[in-house]
Design an enzyme around this catalytic site. Structure first.
Site, PDB file in Angstrom:
ATOM      1  N   CYS B 162     -51.091 -46.137  55.807  1.00 47.91           N
ATOM      2  CA  CYS B 162     -51.151 -47.512  56.319  1.00 47.91           C
ATOM      3  C   CYS B 162     -51.687 -48.504  55.303  1.00 47.91           C
ATOM      4  O   CYS B 162     -51.688 -49.713  55.547  1.00 47.91           O
ATOM      5  CB  CYS B 162     -52.028 -47.547  57.563  1.00 47.91           C
ATOM      6  SG  CYS B 162     -51.690 -46.185  58.662  1.00 47.91           S
ATOM      7  N   HIS B 331     -47.275 -51.762  64.147  1.00 50.04           N
ATOM      8  CA  HIS B 331     -47.866 -51.195  62.937  1.00 50.04           C
ATOM      9  C   HIS B 331     -46.738 -50.682  62.040  1.00 50.04           C
ATOM     10  O   HIS B 331     -46.150 -49.642  62.306  1.00 50.04           O
ATOM     11  CB  HIS B 331     -48.816 -50.063  63.312  1.00 50.04           C
ATOM     12  CG  HIS B 331     -49.667 -49.582  62.173  1.00 50.04           C
ATOM     13  ND1 HIS B 331     -49.384 -49.909  60.854  1.00 50.04           N
ATOM     14  CD2 HIS B 331     -50.781 -48.812  62.146  1.00 50.04           C
ATOM     15  CE1 HIS B 331     -50.301 -49.340  60.072  1.00 50.04           C
ATOM     16  NE2 HIS B 331     -51.162 -48.676  60.825  1.00 50.04           N
TER      17      HIS B 331
END
Lengths: 84, 404
Positions: B162, B331
């Site tokens: 991420c 996300h």
């Protein structure tokens, strides 16, 4: 139902690397040093073993498994449900 | 050391197919999360996501080009085209050699990989398409961008789950600042909404069942997104010499590793990255007006990030406007940091702090100002964009309004 409990104790012992002798119904998962990722793996192993789906979300603060017995009761409930 | 400015910006995400559409939607606080439609959902327990809707590959690429382009590379190319056109930069001559192309991606061509495995294991075929590997390789996006634009300087992909895009942008920033390069095309691209990936995320038990509600007490987890954001970074000298439009100045990068747990975050690690970005940028905590949070909407991240902001900012933490754009476009994993830096930069340009959408109720453990549900008009002199990856890899970029 005694078998289910025994199987779950075995799974917890294996996945979280906890001494099998320390596991009893009222033992708290935290005290057994079962970490959050262990819980996820334990639930996966239980689902595979008993062919049930446990609706567990690690973000859900209401649905937390605190003791070994919480896990056993949830699984017994789900097995009874799927048998019924 | 060179000052480094952003002269071009391109975006494709659930919130819009270009930067203008994206910003219109995000600054209005609209959530683009919905039912998944691009893959079969019969095997999924969680079937919500933030997909790039109404995306037609043939609007952007010829059939021959598409043979070599996984969805994540397509997104990278679409966003790079917009950023490069916007900046007006040319890569003719020496400029091409003096420009880096560094693109973050967590997992590369997942749709290609998923499809290939299905062909072998389910359809029992014995041969795969010859372009399987060049499509799925994680460096396909930067390679395709360099080829399309003739950028011949150092180029590679960077993977840290991420945090991939933020690490990539930070690295590109340091290359330009140090004088190693004059310019960089950088950002992140990701497209991992595939059946295999979704099942993997489901198994981790961190996926939201309703929508993404960062910092809200009733949050149930994260929602996967996809897309790309690409930036053109240049030395201030070059940008001014060619009269380029300047969006903002990138001024700091902070990075750290928790060295603690493969999924759980450590507030101390995140705080070190934040403090590092401020130091690197010559900023005091009080200089920061806005924080684009990592804000995944999981129980663990949002509490940990709140603690990290308090550790890094002290009393000033309460004065920060902190928001999570993942509430709107999900996300996007290795692309997330780039999409969120776009929100941060456009916010600086227009004086708008984008909100945290889907916010319902305060959590006693998340007690900062999360700009709930409605954007706020405010002057943003300086801001940070946070990315905290699984595996404890943290990256934070600091940006400030450009002042000549």
């Amino acid at each position: 139902m005694a078998d289910i409990e025994g199987d779950i104790f075995d799974i917890i012992a294996e996945k979280a690397a906890v001494d099998r002798g320390k596991i009893h119904a009222n033992a708290k998962l935290e005290e057994l040093e079962v970490e959050s990722l262990d819980v996820v793996e334990i639930i996966f192993a239980i689902e595979e073993k008993f062919d049930v789906d446990i609706p567990f979300n690690a973000n859900d603060q209401e649905l937390e498994f605190k003791t070994v017995n919480d896990v056993v009761k949830a699984v017994e409930g789900l097995i009874a449900e799927s048998a019924g | 050391m060179n000052r480094v400015v952003v002269t071009g910006l391109g975006v494709i995400s659930a919130a819009g197919h270009n930067a203008a559409e994206f910003w219109k939607s995000v600054s209005a606080g609209q959530s683009s999360i919905g039912d998944i439609t691009t893959i079969p959902t019969d095997l999924l327990t969680i079937a919500i996501g933030a997909e790039v809707k109404d995306y037609e590959p043939t609007d952007h690429f010829s059939a021959k080009e598409l043979g070599l382009l996984d969805r994540f590379s397509q997104f990278g190319l679409v966003a790079a085209r917009e950023a490069i056109a916007e900046s007006g930069i040319s890569f003719e001559g020496e400029r091409g050699e003096r420009t880096a192309t560094i693109i973050g991606s967590g997992v590369g061509g997942q749709a290609t990989l998923d499809g290939a495995y299905w062909t072998i294991y389910a359809e029992k075929k014995t041969r795969l398409h010859p372009f399987t590997i060049p499509r799925l390789m994680i460096n396909a996006a930067p390679s395709q961008i360099t080829m399309e634009h003739g950028i011949t300087g150092p180029a590679y992909s960077l993977a840290s789950a991420c945090s991939s895009a933020t690490h990539a942008i930070g690295h590109a920033f340091h290359m330009v600042r140090s004088g190693m390069m004059d310019a960089a095309v950088t950002g992140g691209a990701e497209a991992t909404i595939t059946v295999g990936t979704m099942k993997g995320w489901e198994a981790l038990r961190v996926m939201a069942t309703d929508t993404c509600r960062p910092f809200s007490k009733d949050r149930t987890g994260m929602v996967l997104g996809e897309g790309a954001a690409i930036f053109v970074l240049e030395t201030l000298e070059n940008a001014q010499a060619r009269g380029a439009n300047i969006y903002a100045e990138i001024c700091g990068l902070g990075m750290s590793s928790d060295a603690m747990d493969i999924t759980l975050p450590d507030p101390k690690g995140a705080a070190r990255a934040i403090t590092g970005a401020l130091k690197d940028g010559g900023l005091n905590p009080e200089d920061i007006d806005y924080v684009n949070a990592h804000g995944t909407g999981t129980a663990a991240n949002d509490v940990s990030e709140t603690k990290a902001l308090k550790l890094a900012f002290g009393d000033h933490a309460k004065k920060l406007a902190v928001s999570s754009s993942k509430s709107m476009f999900g996300h996007a994993l290795g692309g997330a940091g780039a999409l969120e830096l776009a929100v941060t930069i456009l916010g600086i340009r227009d004086g708008i702090a984008a909100p945290t959408a889907n916010y319902n109720e305060p959590d006693p453990e998340c007690d900062l100002d999360y700009v709930p549900n409605e954007a706020r008009e405010m002057k943003i002199g300086a801001a940070i964009s946070n990315s905290f990856a699984f595996g404890g890899l943290n990256a934070v970029v600091a940006v400030k309004a450009f002042e000549g």
